[in-house]
Design an enzyme around this catalytic site. Structure first.
Site, PDB file in Angstrom:
ATOM      1  N   ASP A 155      30.397 -41.403   4.054  1.00 42.21           N
ATOM      2  CA  ASP A 155      31.620 -40.883   4.654  1.00 42.21           C
ATOM      3  C   ASP A 155      32.069 -39.581   4.005  1.00 42.21           C
ATOM      4  O   ASP A 155      32.993 -38.935   4.504  1.00 42.21           O
ATOM      5  CB  ASP A 155      32.755 -41.907   4.534  1.00 42.21           C
ATOM      6  CG  ASP A 155      32.418 -43.242   5.160  1.00 42.21           C
ATOM      7  OD1 ASP A 155      31.848 -43.232   6.262  1.00 42.21           O
ATOM      8  OD2 ASP A 155      32.715 -44.278   4.555  1.00 42.21           O
TER       9      ASP A 155
ATOM     10  N   CYS B 296       0.841  -1.196   0.000  1.00 44.41           N
ATOM     11  CA  CYS B 296       0.000   0.000   0.000  1.00 44.41           C
ATOM     12  C   CYS B 296       0.876   1.246   0.000  1.00 44.41           C
ATOM     13  O   CYS B 296       2.109   1.170   0.136  1.00 44.41           O
ATOM     14  CB  CYS B 296      -0.931   0.008   1.213  1.00 44.41           C
ATOM     15  SG  CYS B 296      -0.037   0.000   2.782  1.00 44.41           S
TER      16      CYS B 296
ATOM     17  N   CYS C 152      45.247 -12.365  -5.491  1.00 42.95           N
ATOM     18  CA  CYS C 152      44.321 -12.318  -6.634  1.00 42.95           C
ATOM     19  C   CYS C 152      42.882 -12.497  -6.144  1.00 42.95           C
ATOM     20  O   CYS C 152      41.966 -11.785  -6.568  1.00 42.95           O
ATOM     21  CB  CYS C 152      44.649 -13.431  -7.624  1.00 42.95           C
ATOM     22  SG  CYS C 152      46.301 -13.363  -8.344  1.00 42.95           S
TER      23      CYS C 152
ATOM     24  N   ASP D 281      35.971 -45.432   9.368  1.00 43.43           N
ATOM     25  CA  ASP D 281      34.656 -46.026   9.121  1.00 43.43           C
ATOM     26  C   ASP D 281      34.811 -47.535   9.298  1.00 43.43           C
ATOM     27  O   ASP D 281      35.913 -48.080   9.183  1.00 43.43           O
ATOM     28  CB  ASP D 281      34.213 -45.693   7.696  1.00 43.43           C
ATOM     29  CG  ASP D 281      32.957 -46.447   7.292  1.00 43.43           C
ATOM     30  OD1 ASP D 281      31.971 -46.367   8.016  1.00 43.43           O
ATOM     31  OD2 ASP D 281      33.010 -47.148   6.261  1.00 43.43           O
TER      32      ASP D 281
ATOM     33  N   CYS E 231      46.896 -16.647  -6.715  1.00 42.96           N
ATOM     34  CA  CYS E 231      47.304 -16.572  -5.310  1.00 42.96           C
ATOM     35  C   CYS E 231      46.208 -15.900  -4.495  1.00 42.96           C
ATOM     36  O   CYS E 231      45.200 -15.445  -5.026  1.00 42.96           O
ATOM     37  CB  CYS E 231      48.619 -15.808  -5.163  1.00 42.96           C
ATOM     38  SG  CYS E 231      48.499 -14.094  -5.696  1.00 42.96           S
TER      39      CYS E 231
ATOM     40  N   CYS F 157       3.053   1.670   3.070  1.00 40.22           N
ATOM     41  CA  CYS F 157       4.293   0.870   3.007  1.00 40.22           C
ATOM     42  C   CYS F 157       5.359   1.625   2.223  1.00 40.22           C
ATOM     43  O   CYS F 157       6.517   1.712   2.644  1.00 40.22           O
ATOM     44  CB  CYS F 157       4.025  -0.464   2.333  1.00 40.22           C
ATOM     45  SG  CYS F 157       2.805  -1.507   3.157  1.00 40.22           S
TER      46      CYS F 157
ATOM     47  N   ASP G 231      35.011 -45.189   2.934  1.00 38.43           N
ATOM     48  CA  ASP G 231      34.886 -45.704   1.570  1.00 38.43           C
ATOM     49  C   ASP G 231      33.515 -45.471   0.970  1.00 38.43           C
ATOM     50  O   ASP G 231      33.293 -45.812  -0.192  1.00 38.43           O
ATOM     51  CB  ASP G 231      35.177 -47.206   1.539  1.00 38.43           C
ATOM     52  CG  ASP G 231      34.025 -48.024   2.119  1.00 38.43           C
ATOM     53  OD1 ASP G 231      33.424 -47.579   3.110  1.00 38.43           O
ATOM     54  OD2 ASP G 231      33.733 -49.106   1.573  1.00 38.43           O
TER      55      ASP G 231
END
Length: 789
Positions: free
Chosen positions: A686, A20, A88, A484, A85, A23, A682
């Site tokens: 994991d 509105c 950069c 694991d 690097c 607002c 594996d």
């Protein structure tokens, strides 16, 4: 490409939440109060605010937020080319943040991508213009582009081959110099070999060095450009004067080895995205959705919505997270949870994307799709862990930022000092050039790549693949290794470890009956029974799967059941004399299966299955303990099974029943407690923990997701390679430190000597060559490393 607007230009803000005129008034008043705003107006029809002045976007966004509204924003992800690097990375970040409409910018050097929060509708060309103005390139604006990186990799590999082909005579000559032989090519041949290295393959160093100078900083590229140019230029002058003392090898060798380091770094960068791709590859592309009439329709998985009713048949992957409404099936969740046993699913149970229905049909209602699924969250954990890592090998760049201007200053002072002292222009030039030659980072350029080459080569011969130098640095500080269980410390496939026949039944009869019931099945427990029984077993008659419970069939004219504890209860049978063996097997973490005669309502036999430890697992734990490293078990398997494995291997620290998110959280908890953690796994489950750990080690027999997320891959499933990995990476790290100490120390001592005239350019070149040979020889000592300590 559009020009970047000046900071004082008019800025258009897309506002959310306005409904509105009141607002609009509140937003306008809030914006006018921001320091630097000279004017603000609101267009309620388009929900946009037009702001004039020099106020920064974050301040405007905060004002809109305090007024109770928001800015319409979106995320952008663009590829950046030319970064070498950390400096950069910082320059690109600052350039992007200055673009009007950018709320936040984060540049990841490892993946060469910028992650942005921008106002909705921001022209991508403005982002590209900002990056190019900073001296870099935009490789893509968020589009998928796979062919270009492949072409770039092939070109980089070809350039590296050409570089070492051209540098080979110089390397041979350096070896000859070390043993008192003159194996260098003639001067004109040296010039012809060094010129393409210097000005074609080495052109990148000039470009990057120029960007560093424009930004007022120094980096490795600038160091390489200055040192190699000084050596090449002096050598060319001396060649034209007929002087036999030339220094072309100083430019050629350092460029070749720095290119090698860049090649290895680029290969590591490409691998970072593979972990995410392998995780998300578990998602099926299509799904079976029920329409309003209950008919099945095959639709793209991307079209699924929360609340859809979906069907999964035996052998199919589940396309969304959800809750089972009808049906029953064993579900293989090993890819997501690490649980080696099939998990029974019934109405009310939850299912997860990427898991596989084994022996029954499931109807479930989707509760999460797309990026909200557990699988996607695991992928996000991997991505976040990878993005949070600091770039490796910043030491040389940090030193170069001070070293380069210092060397230039010393050379200038030496030139002026000798000139004022009456030494003449030629002497002043020679002593200044001697400073630049002795400062040429030959040994500095060789220090890390030479050690990495030797160390990773020795490791590869032992079956250990090290992804990049970051793994070497991290391994030197590991204090805890978390394993694991399934597929890492154990074989990853269940075996029949015990068969207890009931009175009146022989073991052979029970095994034969169980094998006939399991003939033709691909279930992991069925394979274990058939492996024990041997080949040539005929299938039972009138076979029928009992989803989520087991199977039934007729063997020798008698109807038999084979399945879970639940199936035993449904048949009306009681464990009877097999109750005690069942209790003992369960306490040891074994999986139980009952052979049942339903007509007699009694069990004929109890079958117990377990996943056996890998050969060398206990030895690996002992070797880690000898190195002063703690060993822990981190598993998604049942606590009883994990504890049984831990006891057998001598591991006291156990975390079991842990989901993928919990694995990464447990690793983080150990890290917060002061431990430097290596994770060995594996499976897909994991991957997040491997990426979160200080050092991720994947078994080569594992999934692509685990291998891609890890820093180290073991080419054979041998746990003893874990302590061997720590030994070789620590030895390599020690060589890197020794080489860098030698290279920096050499420059620190040599530069003053050259400045005071105690080193001629010829002696400076010889000393520089000796420094390089010393670094190479020290690195090659790693070739004597053996897997077994």
């Amino acid at each position: 490409m559009p020009d970047l607007p000046a900071p004082s230009d008019r800025l258009t803000l897309p506002i959310t939440g306005m409904s509105c005129a009141a607002c609009a008034g509140r937003v306008e008043r809030a914006l006018r109060k921001v320091p630097g705003v000279s004017g603000a107006s609101i267009n309620l029809a388009s929900n946009q605010a037009s702001v004039e002045g020099s106020a920064a976007l974050p301040a405007l966004a905060e004002a809109v937020s305090h007024a109770g509204y928001g800015l319409a924003e979106e995320k952008r992800d663009i590829g950046i080319g030319g970064m070498t690097c950390a400096s950069c990375q910082g320059r690109v970040e600052r350039a992007l943040k200055r673009v009007p409409g950018v709320l936040a910018a984060s540049v990841n050097l490892a993946t060469e991508r910028a992650h942005l929060r921008v106002l909705s509708g921001l022209d991508p060309a403005l982002l590209a213009a900002a990056v190019e103005k900073a001296g870099y390139s935009v490789t893509d604006l968020g589009e998928e582009a796979e062919a270009a990186p492949d072409r770039g990799h092939r070109r980089q590999r070809l350039e590296l081959f050409i570089a070492f082909l051209l540098a080979a005579p110089f390397l041979l000559g350096m070896v000859g110099m070390a043993i008192g032989q003159h194996w260098m090519p003639p001067g004109w041949a040296q010039a012809l070999l060094a010129a393409p290295l210097q000005f074609w393959l080495g052109a990148r160093f000039y470009r990057a060095g120029w960007r560093a100078l424009r930004a007022g900083t120094g980096n490795m590229d600038l160091l390489v450009a200055i040192g190699t140019s000084a050596a090449f230029g002096l050598s060319l002058v001396l060649l034209l004067r007929g002087d036999p003392h030339l220094y072309f090898e100083a430019s050629a060798v350092v460029i070749a080895f720095v290119l090698l380091g860049r090649f290895l770094e680029a290969r590591a960068k490409r691998a970072t995205g593979a972990a995410i791709a392998a995780l998300l590859a578990l998602r099926p592309r299509t799904a079976r959705r029920l329409d309003a009439e209950g008919r099945e329709q095959e639709v793209p998985a991307a079209a699924l919505r929360i609340g859809d009713r979906l069907v999964v048949r035996p052998g199919e992957r589940i396309p969304a997270d959800g809750v089972v409404e009808d049906g029953a099936s064993g579900v293989d969740e090993s890819a997501l949870t690490g649980e080696s046993r099939a998990v029974e699913k019934h109405p009310g149970d939850t299912v997860a994307t990427g898991t596989v229905a084994l022996d029954g049909r499931l109807l479930f209602r989707a509760t999460a799709v797309g990026g909200e699924t557990r699988l996607a969250q695991v992928a996000a954990l991997v991505q976040a862990a990878q993005a949070s890592r600091a770039p490796v090998q910043k030491l040389v760049d940090r030193v170069s930022a001070v070293f380069v201007p210092a060397v230039l200053a010393v050379a200038a002072v030496a030139f002026l000092g000798w000139l004022l002292a009456g030494g003449g222009v030629e002497a002043a030039i020679l002593h200044a050039v001697a400073v630049l030659v002795i400062a040429c980072p030959c040994a500095l350029g060789l220090a890390t790549p030479a050690a990495i080459m030797a160390g990773t080569g020795a490791a590869a011969r032992a079956g250990i693949l090290i992804r990049d130098a970051a793994a070497i640095e991290r391994a030197g500080h590991i204090t805890l290794v978390a394993f694991d269980k399934t597929g890492t410390l154990t074989e990853g496939r269940p075996h029949l470890v015990a068969l207890h026949p009931a009175p009146g039944t022989t073991r052979e009869e029970a095994l034969h009956a169980a094998a006939r019931l399991q003939a033709g099945s691909e279930h992991p427990l069925a394979r274990a029974v058939l492996d024990e029984a041997g080949a040539g077993v005929a299938a039972a008659e009138r076979f029928r799967a009992l989803p989520g419970r087991g199977v039934e069939g007729v063997v020798a004219g008698r109807r038999l059941l084979l399945g879970s504890q639940r199936l035993l209860g449904e048949s009306g049978a009681a464990p009877g004399p097999l109750e005690e063996p069942a209790r003992d097997a369960a306490a040891q973490g074994h999986t139980l299966s009952w052979l049942i005669d339903p007509a007699a309502q009694r069990p004929l036999a109890l079958l117990a299955f377990a996943d056996t430890p890998r050969a060398g697992a206990a030895e690996a734990v002992r070797a880690l303990r000898a190195q002063g490293v703690r060993a822990a078990l981190l598993s998604g398997d049942a606590p009883a099974a994990a504890e049984a494995t831990g006891r057998a291997l001598g591991i006291a620290e156990i975390a079991a029943g842990v989901l993928p998110e919990g694995k990464a959280a447990q690793v983080a908890s150990w890290q917060q407690g002061g431990a430097r953690v290596a994770m060995v796994g594996d499976g897909v489950n994991d991957a997040a923990a491997l990426a979160t750990a200080d050092l991720g080690i994947a078994m080569g027999s594992g999934t692509d997701a685990a291998i891609a997320a890890a820093h180290v891959t073991l080419l054979r499933p041998d746990p003893t390679l874990v302590p061997a990995t720590l030994r070789i990476t620590r030895a390599t790290l020690a060589k890197i430190r020794q080489n860098l100490a030698w290279a920096f120390g050499f420059n620190t001592l040599g530069i003053p000597l050259a400045a005071f005239g105690l080193l001629s350019p010829a002696l400076a070149g010889a000393a520089m060559a000796f420094s390089s040979v010393a670094v190479l020889s020290n690195a090659l000592l790693l070739s004597r490393w053996k897997e077994r300590a």
